[in-house]
Design an enzyme around this catalytic site. Structure first.
Site, PDB file in Angstrom:
ATOM      1  N   ASN A  10      32.259  52.416 -11.620  1.00  0.00           N
ATOM      2  CA  ASN A  10      33.497  51.646 -11.710  1.00  0.00           C
ATOM      3  C   ASN A  10      33.208  50.353 -12.465  1.00  0.00           C
ATOM      4  OD1 ASN A  10      35.850  50.236 -11.337  1.00  0.00           O
ATOM      5  ND2 ASN A  10      35.668  50.054  -9.107  1.00  0.00           N
ATOM      6  N   LYS A  12      35.286  48.171 -13.368  1.00  0.00           N
ATOM      7  CA  LYS A  12      36.225  47.106 -12.967  1.00  0.00           C
ATOM      8  C   LYS A  12      36.751  46.370 -14.209  1.00  0.00           C
ATOM      9  CE  LYS A  12      34.076  46.844  -8.495  1.00  0.00           C
ATOM     10  NZ  LYS A  12      33.828  46.060  -7.309  1.00  0.00           N
ATOM     11  N   HIS A 107      41.339  51.528  -4.440  1.00  0.00           N
ATOM     12  CA  HIS A 107      40.199  50.616  -4.360  1.00  0.00           C
ATOM     13  C   HIS A 107      40.611  49.373  -3.563  1.00  0.00           C
ATOM     14  CE1 HIS A 107      36.964  47.916  -5.364  1.00  0.00           C
ATOM     15  NE2 HIS A 107      36.267  49.001  -5.649  1.00  0.00           N
ATOM     16  N   GLU A 109      40.094  46.377  -3.963  1.00  0.00           N
ATOM     17  CA  GLU A 109      40.593  45.246  -4.760  1.00  0.00           C
ATOM     18  C   GLU A 109      42.079  45.432  -5.078  1.00  0.00           C
ATOM     19  OE1 GLU A 109      37.458  45.560  -7.604  1.00  0.00           O
ATOM     20  OE2 GLU A 109      36.073  44.777  -6.091  1.00  0.00           O
ATOM     21  N   GLU A 177      33.954  52.757   0.935  1.00  0.00           N
ATOM     22  CA  GLU A 177      33.463  51.463   0.447  1.00  0.00           C
ATOM     23  C   GLU A 177      33.794  50.372   1.446  1.00  0.00           C
ATOM     24  OE1 GLU A 177      32.981  51.530  -4.133  1.00  0.00           O
ATOM     25  OE2 GLU A 177      34.942  50.726  -3.660  1.00  0.00           O
ATOM     26  N   GLY A 183      30.163  44.047  -3.954  1.00  0.00           N
ATOM     27  CA  GLY A 183      29.856  42.911  -4.817  1.00  0.00           C
ATOM     28  C   GLY A 183      29.253  41.722  -4.087  1.00  0.00           C
ATOM     29  N   SER A 223      27.593  47.818  -3.203  1.00  0.00           N
ATOM     30  CA  SER A 223      26.286  47.282  -3.569  1.00  0.00           C
ATOM     31  C   SER A 223      25.173  48.341  -3.564  1.00  0.00           C
ATOM     32  CB  SER A 223      25.923  46.089  -2.681  1.00  0.00           C
ATOM     33  OG  SER A 223      26.881  45.064  -2.847  1.00  0.00           O
TER      34      SER A 223
END
Ligand code: NAG
Ligand code: NAG
Length: 260
Positions: A10, A12, A107, A109, A177, A183, A223
């Site tokens: 990904n 991003k 996701h 985010e 996730e 991150g 991560s």
């Protein structure tokens, strides 16, 4: 039937590279995307692993043009309506027309920053599957939810919204996730990850079917690095990875090959 190992990258919008005590953002750009694709094309990849990369929408066609055949491209998002006045959105048919065969959906985010709820994500999942493209369906809990022992509840309610709209799970890859590990450099321990993956599989068995539980890939994101991927990949219910920061670095190749 063994589940085929699956590694997604990904990219991003901009990827944050984490190091000890410092991090910096690398912008996805024509330059960096060509560079990482060159790296992937030239590398010796485990032929048994399915590889899918997800660049920003603007670069999907560029990525498809450069990535070698046999490796696939995912959008990072898609809309749930077939066509019409939806400024800024991209349809499933437009992806297919561009030979983009997968999409990420849900996701964290997008769930958190863009406020997409379970119903909307499930509706987009249905649209993508009905149109014939694969879905990397992301789910996961926040730190607060984990600390109050709500992890399994949160993840299964995200999945339940999909179950209510979708009958055929054969083109869904579930990406677990944990938000607190995205991150941040924090990684769920191998045991923590395996525990949630096993709970997702048993939910599938109970709520969908034994066959779907047996065949659905459940991949881990949060991560993942070249250092921890081997150990994670040995877990019974971890069938691959969704890689963020590390997918724009040579480490991505090691992660693709972690199952060798
Ligand atoms: C999609 O793939 C087909 C078959 O390989 C090819 O003919 C076509 O040009 C591709 N389309 C795009 C937009 O790359
Ligand atoms: C956490 O929740 C699960 C159900 O989701 C329950 O079985 C378990 O006993 C709970 N653990 C604690 C420590 O509360």
């Amino acid at each position: 039937m063994a589940r085929q190992f699956f590694v997604g990258g990904n990219f991003k919008m901009s990827v944050v590279l984490c190091g000890v005590g410092r991090e910096h953002a690398v912008n996805g750009s024509v330059e960096t995307i060509k560079k990482i694709i060159g790296l992937i094309n030239d590398a010796k990849l485990d032929p048994k692993t399915e590889v899918v990369i997800a660049p920003p929408a603007l670069y999907l066609l560029l990525a498809r043009e450069h990535l070698k055949p046999g490796l696939e491209i995912a959008a990072q998002n898609v809309f749930d309506k077939p066509n019409g006045a939806f400024t800024g959105e991209i349809s499933v048919d437009q992806l297919k027309d561009s030979n983009i065969t997968w999409t990420l959906l849900g996701h964290s985010e997008r769930r958190v920053v863009l406020q997409e709820d379970d119903q909307f994500v499930a509706s987009k999942t249905k649209a993508a599957l009905d149109g014939g493209i694969g879905v990397i369906f992301c789910c996961g809990e926040s730190l607060e939810q984990r600390e109050s022992n709500k992890t399994i509840d949160v993840v299964t309610s995200q999945l339940r919204a999909v179950k209510e709209k979708v009958a055929d799970w054969s083109k869904i890859v579930i990406a677990y996730e944990p938000i607190w590990a995205i991150g941040t450099g924090k990684v769920a321990s191998t045991e923590q990850a395996q525990e949630v993956h096993a709970a997702i599989r048993s939910w599938l068995k109970k709520e969908v079917s034994e066959k779907v539980a047996e065949e659905t890939r459940i991949i881990y994101g949060g991560s993942v690095s070249e250092k921890n991927c081997k150990d994670l990949s040995k877990q019974a219910d971890i069938d691959g990875f969704l890689v963020g920061g590390a997918s724009l670095k040579p480490a991505f190749i090691d992660i693709i090959n972690s199952h060798l």
